[in-house]
Design an enzyme around this catalytic site. Structure first.
Site, PDB file in Angstrom:
ATOM      1  N   ASP A  79       0.953  -1.335   0.072  1.00 55.32           N
ATOM      2  CA  ASP A  79       0.021   0.007  -0.060  1.00 55.32           C
ATOM      3  C   ASP A  79       0.844   1.159  -0.226  1.00 55.32           C
ATOM      4  O   ASP A  79       0.376   2.226  -0.375  1.00 55.32           O
ATOM      5  CB  ASP A  79      -0.927   0.056   1.310  1.00 55.32           C
ATOM      6  CG  ASP A  79      -0.176   0.079   2.726  1.00 55.32           C
ATOM      7  OD1 ASP A  79       0.836  -0.615   2.688  1.00 55.32           O
ATOM      8  OD2 ASP A  79      -0.669   0.961   3.315  1.00 55.32           O
ATOM      9  N   ASP A  82       5.528   0.210   3.462  1.00 56.79           N
ATOM     10  CA  ASP A  82       5.772  -1.214   4.066  1.00 56.79           C
ATOM     11  C   ASP A  82       5.613  -2.098   3.239  1.00 56.79           C
ATOM     12  O   ASP A  82       5.109  -2.174   2.006  1.00 56.79           O
ATOM     13  CB  ASP A  82       4.792  -1.275   5.375  1.00 56.79           C
ATOM     14  CG  ASP A  82       3.453  -0.994   4.813  1.00 56.79           C
ATOM     15  OD1 ASP A  82       2.949  -1.899   4.515  1.00 56.79           O
ATOM     16  OD2 ASP A  82       2.941   0.087   5.007  1.00 56.79           O
ATOM     17  N   GLU A 468       5.493   9.732   3.340  1.00 52.43           N
ATOM     18  CA  GLU A 468       5.438   8.183   2.683  1.00 52.43           C
ATOM     19  C   GLU A 468       4.243   8.512   1.786  1.00 52.43           C
ATOM     20  O   GLU A 468       3.261   9.015   1.637  1.00 52.43           O
ATOM     21  CB  GLU A 468       4.477   7.476   4.070  1.00 52.43           C
ATOM     22  CG  GLU A 468       4.386   6.154   3.428  1.00 52.43           C
ATOM     23  CD  GLU A 468       4.078   5.083   4.694  1.00 52.43           C
ATOM     24  OE1 GLU A 468       3.445   5.556   5.624  1.00 52.43           O
ATOM     25  OE2 GLU A 468       4.121   3.724   4.487  1.00 52.43           O
TER      26      GLU A 468
END
Ligand SMILES: *[C@@H]1O[C@H](CO)[C@@H](O)[C@H](O)[C@H]1NC(C)=O
Ligand SMILES: *[C@@H]1O[C@H](CO)[C@@H](O)[C@H](O)[C@H]1NC(C)=O
Ligand SMILES: *[C@@H]1O[C@H](CO)[C@@H](O)[C@H](O)[C@H]1NC(C)=O
Ligand SMILES: *[C@@H]1O[C@H](CO)[C@@H](O)[C@H](O)[C@H]1NC(C)=O
Length: 488
Positions: A79, A82, A468
């Site tokens: 996603d 990670d 992120e």
């Protein structure tokens, strides 16, 4: 007469020349950004990579996903930064990629961008066909998230438990199942003109998975909450996903059943202005409004709700419900703000085009919002992301002169397998996480969570809320960029 005509021609030339100069200075290379926004998805791939893989610092990973439970769940996407496969946001990203192509992909026909976008969608739908292949079971996630998040490890090295979590008739998960149904139905529309057999397969599966989601109602919070929360907890309930899936199934089939389902249940939803991986409310109204406007149907409450969305977003609206940074970026509370900018801009751009073809405007009390105003709004958000902002920073990796260098992403921040073939274990990655060096591998096209509300960006790997990237920031951006590449 001649002189006058000559004069006005001259003037027009002057205006034309100066417009071109201004456009040059202000305009962004939407085509370059579009190609990169699609390329990003290759960097997020899980599973066995094909020979055509262009992000070559990535290698095969998670080749035995599902095997422990006797199923093949190899493939799909990570996603964000990670290595867990969270099917709920993955499905939403897929729905938005598919909507990007059905809504704005016309100008991409015949380009390699379209080919790559179709591959990006299929990478997901192939996986979702696997995740829904057993009757009465929908796989909702692969990878034990707590151990995954406590390691800083390349996906290629992963040694944390790859447990698969499923929802079933007895422990249902209507939000994740319905979002997968929406993704399959939306993708079936995309593939209709490229691969009819595949399109039919996706649609058949979508309707089965929707039946499952609707018949066995419940939130995956209650059945597998220990593993999906707090990462992708369902905060807004599952009714919105059921309606969203029905809306996509209606678009794909035109079946009355789905239309009735949407129109009879829409009143259950009380919020209209949310849109993202958890909340589909605004998306349902905008999606349905196209059909209503084309067919001149009774507009209530869909157009009214879509109008309320517009009035909650436009900065000049008296009923504004979001914030803006001084530089003009839309802000909503929570992590990864850029997802709101891209997904809400997508809705306003789509709605603007439906309104335009129906000769309508939105009235926000005494403020009139024309379709061209909505389009200008969406372009402003896109331009901000691409570098038209106070620090003149692009928030897309690899685009423009200045862009984020230390994104919160395991694969990007660790040396590649090609550069460093030796295994790097769970804690072996910590020095790379803590380092002040730039990431060694460019995740080209990744758009990060973005700046803070004062337009500043720290470019810090540890600051995941801002640094992120996620698939659901990029998926709607693909559609926005496709539109602005063709119309600027
Ligand atoms: C899911 O869990 C979160 C956190 O525990 C809670 O706030 C939310 O209301 C739950 N949603 C549903 C639909 O049960
Ligand atoms: C909407 O609300 C009605 C009445 O409470 C209920 O019967 C129906 O199942 C709800 N629909 C959905 C999709 O949850
Ligand atoms: C950003 O670009 C604008 C316009 O070119 C310029 O006026 C401004 O000084 C630049 N800001 C920074 C921080 O470089
Ligand atoms: C933004 O700036 C204001 C005013 O200087 C300050 O009060 C606020 O804390 C800042 N917010 C962030 C997130 O830095």
């Amino acid at each position: 007469m001649a002189g006058k005509r000559h004069g006005s021609w001259h003037l027009r030339m002057l205006v034309l020349v100066s417009t071109v100069v201004v456009m040059r200075a202000a305009s962004r290379d939407y085509g370059d950004a579009l190609s990169k926004s699609i390329l990003f998805f290759e960097g997020q791939r899980s599973g066995k990579l094909p020979p055509t893989q262009r992000v070559t610092w990535r290698r095969d990973s998670a080749l035995a996903d599902g095997f422990g439970q006797g199923v093949d769940l190899v493939g799909g996407y990570y996603d964000a930064g990670d290595n867990v496969k969270f099917n709920f946001p993955m499905a939403f990203s897929t729905t938005m990629l598919a909507w990007s192509i059905t809504e704005f992909g016309k100008s991409m026909v015949g380009t390699s961008d379209l080919q790559h976008a179709l591959e990006a969608i299929r990478w997901s739908t192939d996986y979702f066909l696997k995740a829904t292949s057993l009757p009465g079971v929908v796989f909702a996630q692969v990878g034990e998230p707590n151990s995954d998040h406590s390691c800083w490890e390349r996906p290629e090295d992963m040694d944390t438990p790859r447990i698969s979590y499923a929802v079933t008739e007895k422990s249902p998960g209507s939000e994740v199942s319905a979002e997968i149904a929406a993704a399959l139905a939306a993708s079936s529309i995309v593939f209709k003109s490229f691969d009819r057999g595949y399109s039919r397969l996706l649609l058949q599966r979508a309707s089965k998975v929707f039946d499952f989601a609707d018949t066995y109602r419940g939130s995956y919070n209650d059945s597998i909450g220990q593993w999906v929360c707090p990462f992708y907890c369902d905060n807004s309930g599952y009714q919105d996903e059921l309606l969203w899936a029905a809306a996509w199934l209606h678009k794909a089939t035109k079946a009355t059943f789905y239309w009735t389902y949407v129109t009879e249940n829409i009143h259950n939803l009380s919020s209209f202005t949310e849109f993202g991986w958890d909340a589909k409310h605004a998306g349902i109204n905008v999606l349905i409004s196209k059909y209503i406007l084309i067919n001149s149907l009774d507009s209530a409450p869909f157009l009214q709700n879509a109008d309320k969305l517009v009035c909650s977003i436009l900065p000049e609206s008296p009923t504004l419900g979001v914030e803006y940074s001084p530089g003009g970026l839309l802000f909503k509370p929570g992590l990864c703000n850029m997802q709101h900018s891209t997904s809400l801009s997508f809705l306003l751009l789509a709605y603007a085009r439906y309104l335009k073809s129906a000769n309508k405007v939105v009235q926000c009390d005494n403020v009139v919002a024309t379709p061209s105003r909505l389009i200008r709004f969406a372009r402003g958000q896109v331009d901000y992301i691409l570098g038209k902002n106070p620090p003149n920073t692009s928030y897309m990796v690899g685009y423009g002169r200045k862009f984020p260098q230390r994104i919160h992403h395991r694969g990007s921040s660790l040396p590649s397998v090609g550069q460093h073939p030796e295994h790097i274990d769970c804690k072996g990655g910590t020095p790379y996480f803590s380092s002040n060096e730039d990431n060694p591998n460019l995740l080209i096209g990744a758009v990060v969570g973005g700046p803070d509300i004062n337009d500043s960006y720290a470019d810090s790997r540890a600051d995941f809320a801002h640094s992120e990237p996620t698939t659901y920031v990029n998926a709607p951006l693909v559609g926005l960029l496709a539109y602005f590449r063709a119309h600027s």
